[in-house]
Scaffold this active site. Structure first.
Site, PDB file in Angstrom:
ATOM      1  N   THR A 197     102.680  22.847  81.988  1.00 48.11           N
ATOM      2  CA  THR A 197     103.608  23.423  80.563  1.00 48.11           C
ATOM      3  C   THR A 197     103.046  24.791  80.150  1.00 48.11           C
ATOM      4  O   THR A 197     101.778  24.931  80.211  1.00 48.11           O
ATOM      5  CB  THR A 197     103.716  22.322  79.604  1.00 48.11           C
ATOM      6  OG1 THR A 197     102.382  21.950  78.971  1.00 48.11           O
ATOM      7  CG2 THR A 197     104.135  20.761  80.304  1.00 48.11           C
ATOM      8  N   ASP A 198     103.755  25.123  79.354  1.00 48.00           N
ATOM      9  CA  ASP A 198     103.473  26.497  78.744  1.00 48.00           C
ATOM     10  C   ASP A 198     103.433  26.014  77.207  1.00 48.00           C
ATOM     11  O   ASP A 198     103.555  25.021  76.845  1.00 48.00           O
ATOM     12  CB  ASP A 198     104.492  27.480  78.836  1.00 48.00           C
ATOM     13  CG  ASP A 198     105.914  27.180  78.411  1.00 48.00           C
ATOM     14  OD1 ASP A 198     106.189  26.277  77.934  1.00 48.00           O
ATOM     15  OD2 ASP A 198     106.661  27.791  78.852  1.00 48.00           O
ATOM     16  N   LEU A 199     103.319  27.094  76.369  1.00 48.99           N
ATOM     17  CA  LEU A 199     103.089  26.721  74.909  1.00 48.99           C
ATOM     18  C   LEU A 199     104.305  26.125  74.151  1.00 48.99           C
ATOM     19  O   LEU A 199     104.162  25.491  73.266  1.00 48.99           O
ATOM     20  CB  LEU A 199     103.083  28.149  73.967  1.00 48.99           C
ATOM     21  CG  LEU A 199     101.521  28.837  74.138  1.00 48.99           C
ATOM     22  CD1 LEU A 199     101.394  30.335  73.626  1.00 48.99           C
ATOM     23  CD2 LEU A 199     100.457  27.918  73.869  1.00 48.99           C
TER      24      LEU A 199
END
Length: 135
Positions: free
Chosen positions: A13-15
Protein backbone atom coordinates in the site's frame (compact mmCIF):
# COMPACT_ATOMS: atom_id res chain seq x y z
CA UNK A 1 -10.19 -19.79 -15.94
CA UNK A 2 -7.44 -20.04 -13.35
CA UNK A 3 -7.91 -18.40 -9.95
CA UNK A 4 -5.11 -17.40 -7.57
CA UNK A 5 -5.64 -15.85 -4.10
CA UNK A 6 -3.60 -12.81 -3.04
CA UNK A 7 -3.65 -11.06 0.34
CA UNK A 8 -2.83 -7.32 0.42
CA UNK A 9 -0.01 -6.64 2.87
CA UNK A 10 1.04 -3.32 4.35
CA UNK A 11 4.05 -3.25 1.99
CA UNK A 12 1.64 -3.30 -0.99
CA UNK A 13 0.00 0.00 0.00
CA UNK A 14 0.85 3.68 -0.32
CA UNK A 15 0.43 6.54 2.17
CA UNK A 16 -3.32 6.58 1.52
CA UNK A 17 -3.57 2.92 2.56
CA UNK A 18 -4.53 1.70 -0.91
CA UNK A 19 -2.63 -0.69 -3.15
CA UNK A 20 0.11 1.14 -5.04
CA UNK A 21 -0.69 0.94 -8.75
CA UNK A 22 2.48 -0.96 -9.76
CA UNK A 23 1.71 -3.75 -7.30
CA UNK A 24 -1.24 -4.89 -9.41
CA UNK A 25 1.37 -5.89 -12.00
CA UNK A 26 3.06 -8.02 -9.33
CA UNK A 27 -0.26 -9.61 -8.41
CA UNK A 28 -1.05 -10.56 -12.01
CA UNK A 29 2.51 -11.87 -12.48
CA UNK A 30 1.88 -14.27 -9.60
CA UNK A 31 -1.41 -15.28 -11.19
CA UNK A 32 0.30 -15.99 -14.55
CA UNK A 33 3.07 -17.98 -12.90
CA UNK A 34 0.57 -20.13 -11.03
CA UNK A 35 -1.55 -20.57 -14.19
CA UNK A 36 1.48 -21.92 -16.10
CA UNK A 37 2.49 -24.13 -13.16
CA UNK A 38 -1.06 -25.53 -12.87
CA UNK A 39 -0.83 -26.62 -16.52
CA UNK A 40 2.30 -28.65 -15.77
CA UNK A 41 4.76 -26.24 -17.39
CA UNK A 42 8.05 -25.99 -15.48
CA UNK A 43 9.53 -22.63 -16.52
CA UNK A 44 12.87 -23.30 -14.81
CA UNK A 45 13.29 -26.63 -16.61
CA UNK A 46 12.38 -25.09 -19.98
CA UNK A 47 15.08 -22.46 -19.45
CA UNK A 48 17.65 -25.10 -18.46
CA UNK A 49 16.77 -27.52 -21.28
CA UNK A 50 15.94 -25.14 -24.14
CA UNK A 51 17.08 -21.69 -23.09
CA UNK A 52 13.46 -20.54 -23.51
CA UNK A 53 11.84 -17.92 -21.26
CA UNK A 54 8.58 -15.97 -21.32
CA UNK A 55 8.68 -12.17 -21.26
CA UNK A 56 5.92 -9.59 -21.07
CA UNK A 57 5.75 -7.70 -24.36
CA UNK A 58 2.61 -5.66 -23.76
CA UNK A 59 0.20 -4.82 -20.93
CA UNK A 60 -2.97 -2.78 -21.24
CA UNK A 61 -4.18 -2.10 -17.70
CA UNK A 62 -7.39 -0.60 -16.37
CA UNK A 63 -7.56 0.43 -12.71
CA UNK A 64 -11.22 0.41 -11.70
CA UNK A 65 -11.39 0.51 -7.90
CA UNK A 66 -8.78 0.46 -5.11
CA UNK A 67 -7.79 -2.50 -2.97
CA UNK A 68 -6.76 -1.83 0.62
CA UNK A 69 -4.57 -3.31 3.32
CA UNK A 70 -5.63 -6.84 4.36
CA UNK A 71 -8.07 -7.32 1.46
CA UNK A 72 -8.31 -10.86 0.18
CA UNK A 73 -8.12 -10.66 -3.61
CA UNK A 74 -8.45 -13.16 -6.43
CA UNK A 75 -6.41 -12.95 -9.62
CA UNK A 76 -8.02 -14.69 -12.58
CA UNK A 77 -6.12 -15.64 -15.72
CA UNK A 78 -7.72 -16.60 -19.03
CA UNK A 79 -5.94 -17.65 -22.20
CA UNK A 80 -7.24 -15.68 -25.19
CA UNK A 81 -4.91 -16.80 -28.01
CA UNK A 82 -1.72 -18.67 -28.81
CA UNK A 83 0.53 -17.58 -31.67
CA UNK A 84 3.78 -19.05 -32.91
CA UNK A 85 5.78 -17.31 -30.18
CA UNK A 86 2.99 -15.36 -28.44
CA UNK A 87 0.54 -15.98 -25.58
CA UNK A 88 -2.37 -13.53 -25.14
CA UNK A 89 -4.04 -13.47 -21.72
CA UNK A 90 -6.80 -11.55 -19.99
CA UNK A 91 -6.41 -11.07 -16.24
CA UNK A 92 -8.65 -9.65 -13.54
CA UNK A 93 -8.17 -8.73 -9.89
CA UNK A 94 -11.31 -9.08 -7.80
CA UNK A 95 -12.30 -8.52 -4.19
CA UNK A 96 -15.21 -10.90 -3.82
CA UNK A 97 -17.48 -10.02 -6.75
CA UNK A 98 -16.05 -6.49 -7.11
CA UNK A 99 -13.85 -6.03 -10.17
CA UNK A 100 -10.85 -3.85 -9.23
CA UNK A 101 -8.40 -4.20 -12.12
CA UNK A 102 -8.17 -5.74 -15.59
CA UNK A 103 -5.22 -6.33 -17.88
CA UNK A 104 -4.68 -7.60 -21.40
CA UNK A 105 -1.23 -9.19 -21.37
CA UNK A 106 0.88 -10.40 -24.29
CA UNK A 107 3.77 -12.71 -23.50
CA UNK A 108 6.45 -13.63 -25.98
CA UNK A 109 8.62 -16.73 -25.95
CA UNK A 110 12.32 -15.78 -26.13
CA UNK A 111 15.21 -18.00 -27.13
CA UNK A 112 18.75 -17.99 -25.71
CA UNK A 113 19.73 -15.00 -27.90
CA UNK A 114 16.84 -12.91 -26.56
CA UNK A 115 14.87 -13.06 -29.83
CA UNK A 116 11.37 -14.40 -30.34
CA UNK A 117 11.27 -18.20 -30.53
CA UNK A 118 8.46 -20.62 -31.28
CA UNK A 119 6.58 -21.99 -28.29
CA UNK A 120 7.91 -25.49 -27.60
CA UNK A 121 5.42 -28.17 -28.72
CA UNK A 122 5.13 -29.56 -25.19
CA UNK A 123 4.23 -26.15 -23.78
CA UNK A 124 1.77 -25.47 -26.58
CA UNK A 125 -0.02 -28.79 -26.00
CA UNK A 126 -0.37 -28.10 -22.26
CA UNK A 127 -1.83 -24.63 -22.84
CA UNK A 128 -4.10 -25.30 -25.84
CA UNK A 129 -6.77 -26.90 -23.65
CA UNK A 130 -7.44 -23.45 -22.15
CA UNK A 131 -8.18 -21.80 -25.49
CA UNK A 132 -11.72 -20.47 -25.87
CA UNK A 133 -13.84 -22.73 -28.06
CA UNK A 134 -14.27 -20.00 -30.72
CA UNK A 135 -10.52 -19.26 -30.98
Amino acid sequence: MHRHPVRVYYEDTDLAGIVYYANYLKFIERGRSEWVRARGVDQVQIKVDLGIVFAVRRVVADYLSPARFDDQLTVTTELRALGGARIDLFQRVLRGDDLLFTAEVTLVCLGPEGRAARLPAGVRSRLEGDLPKNA
